[in-house]
Design an enzyme around this catalytic site. Structure first.
Site, PDB file in Angstrom:
ATOM      1  N   LYS A   1       0.825  -1.218   0.000  1.00 47.07           N
ATOM      2  CA  LYS A   1       0.000   0.000   0.000  1.00 47.07           C
ATOM      3  C   LYS A   1       0.863   1.275   0.000  1.00 47.07           C
ATOM      4  CE  LYS A   1      -3.152  -3.096   0.400  1.00 47.07           C
ATOM      5  NZ  LYS A   1      -4.400  -3.416  -0.214  1.00 47.07           N
TER       6      LYS A   1
HETATM    7  C1  LIG Z   1      -5.266  -4.439   0.623  1.00 47.57           C
HETATM    8  C2  LIG Z   1      -6.737  -4.218   0.663  1.00 47.57           C
HETATM    9  C3  LIG Z   1      -7.512  -4.619   1.756  1.00 47.57           C
HETATM   10  C4  LIG Z   1      -7.010  -5.490   2.863  1.00 47.57           C
HETATM   11  O1  LIG Z   1      -5.935  -5.047   3.557  1.00 47.57           O
HETATM   12  P1  LIG Z   1      -4.940  -6.074   4.310  1.00 47.57           P
HETATM   13  O2  LIG Z   1      -4.115  -5.169   5.144  1.00 47.57           O
HETATM   14  O3  LIG Z   1      -4.165  -6.783   3.251  1.00 47.57           O
HETATM   15  O4  LIG Z   1      -5.762  -6.996   5.129  1.00 47.57           O
HETATM   16  C5  LIG Z   1      -8.842  -4.273   1.767  1.00 47.57           C
HETATM   17  N1  LIG Z   1      -9.404  -3.598   0.762  1.00 47.57           N
HETATM   18  C6  LIG Z   1      -8.708  -3.224  -0.317  1.00 47.57           C
HETATM   19  C7  LIG Z   1      -9.401  -2.445  -1.393  1.00 47.57           C
HETATM   20  C8  LIG Z   1      -7.359  -3.530  -0.417  1.00 47.57           C
HETATM   21  O5  LIG Z   1      -6.677  -3.165  -1.503  1.00 47.57           O
END
Ligand SMILES: *Cc1c(COP(=O)(O)O)cnc(C)c1O
Length: 382
Positions: free
Chosen positions: A181
């Site tokens: 992210k």
């Molecule tokens: C990455 C992501 C998540 C989940 O996050 P994690 O930290 O991997 O559990 C949820 N929603 C979206 C749109 C994502 O891209």
């Protein structure tokens, strides 16, 4: 040379945590987790922020914060990472998939409206790719039907919708700090809201029901039963707490976000330059008066050259629910909820057209150029 994402600031904080011997957040508000929550709230412009251990846990916690009951229906986009709909299942609710705008794969206001029933309570809006969803139209549908709105900003740190940061428009917002992210602590998540009641319910859920509220919010009195005063678990919950090790890393990441974003814009410019006027290739669709901050950069090619794979209801786990006519938690599916091919035709057709290029700030412009050129060649050789 690949751009460094982590450095001296994160190391110094990690050292401080380890030397202190306090690796968990505990009851305290004098620690990295609380500092991160405060800094994040100031950055976003939201009063109540809760750090948790992953983005998926943040979604579950936020849904619990909305006060949903088992059997309530939550409308989700058909095309999004499955971390959007599985948390709905985990809190005993029923994901109902809405069709999307084929130009963007974002949930559409018409798609939402078509799925509303007596039991609909909330809608999950994903600002997919780091592009703001059309929030005015979505909020109008939500207001008309008295639905809560959760903004999933896991891919969307700081994009603007009519000059306002996404994550401040709906009732509650979620972020992920997973490796891929905009900012990261490897794993981690954030829930943000302007409503103290949502915050309190969310905190109870993420802290095994223990009301260790921040922001000066009063905890309920513990009451003695059978001559014993129990420790004070006031609601059902999990332990989804963020650790001090996570907070030590993501706190300085927030300061680096503008620098990371500048790098992402540079990479996006490479893609737009390479693919800007290629016949049959369409660049990202941006809604009026919005400003994206791309996580992945989406392009559309003629079908079937796309490879978008995240149509939630086509996954085995939803096919099993379909066969058993109940969710994985045993909640019966009403007849009108069908996880079948063809349920969201726009999403399925668009999936065969979308490709995405990863514009993570650690990437080199040369890598991005090569990825764009490969797409251009595929598009040309259809
Ligand atoms: C990455 C992501 C998540 C989940 O996050 P994690 O930290 O991997 O559990 C949820 N929603 C979206 C749109 C994502 O891209």
């Amino acid at each position: 040379m690949p751009q460094r994402c982590y450095g001296e600031e994160e190391l110094a904080n990690l050292r401080e945590v380890l030397e202190s011997g306090e690796l968990w957040r505990g009851l305290g508000y004098d620690n990295f987790t609380a500092r991160f929550e405060e800094a994040f709230g100031a950055w976003l412009g939201r009063e109540y922020v809760l750090g948790v251990c992953s983005g998926t846990c943040a979604e579950e916690t936020a849904l619990a914060g909305l006060g949903l009951e088992p059997g309530d229906e939550v409308i989700c986009p058909a095309s999004a990472p499955i971390f959007v709909s599985l948390p709905v299942v985990s809190i005993g609710c029923i994901p109902v998939f809405a069709d999307v705008d084929p130009r963007s794969l974002h949930i559409s206001p018409e798609g939402i409206e078509a799925r509303i029933s007596e039991r609909t309570r909330a809608v999950m809006v994903v600002h997919l790719w780091g592009q703001p969803a059309p929030m005015d139209e979505i909020m109008a549908v939500a207001d008309k039907h008295d639905l809560k709105v959760l903004e999933d900003c896991a891919q969307a740190y700081g994009p603007l919708h009519r000059g306002r940061k996404v994550g401040t428009i709906g009732d509650v917002a979620c972020y992920s700090l997973q490796q891929s992210k905009h900012i990261s602590s490897g794993e981690g998540g954030i829930v943000a809201t302007g409503d103290p009641e949502i915050y309190k319910r969310a905190l109870l859920f993420a802290n095994c029901g223990m009301p260790w509220y921040g922001y000066g919010l009063a905890a309920p009195e513990r009451i003695s039963i059978a001559g014993i005063t129990p420790r004070g678990h006031f609601a059902f919950g999990h332990n989804y707490r963020m650790s001090e090790l996570q907070a030590a890393v993501c706190l300085p990441q927030l300061d680096k976000l503008p620098e990371f974003d500048a790098r992402r814009r540079e990479l996006v410019a490479v893609i737009e330059h390479e693919l800007g006027d290629v016949p049959d290739i369409e660049l990202a669709h941006v809604y009026p008066d919005t400003q994206p901050n791309y996580w992945l950069y989406p392009v559309r090619l003629p079908a079937p050259l796309g490879n978008y794979a995240e149509i939630n209801y086509l996954e085995h786990v939803f096919q099993t629910m379909q066969q058993q006519r109940r969710t994985s938690l045993g909640i019966p599916l009403p007849n009108y909820v069908q996880y079948v091919p063809g349920a969201c035709p726009n999403a399925e057709a668009a999936a065969k057209r979308f490709r995405a290029i990863n514009v993570h700030h650690s990437q080199e412009p040369e890598t991005i150029r090569a990825a764009a050129q490969a797409i251009r060649e595929d598009g040309a050789s259809k």
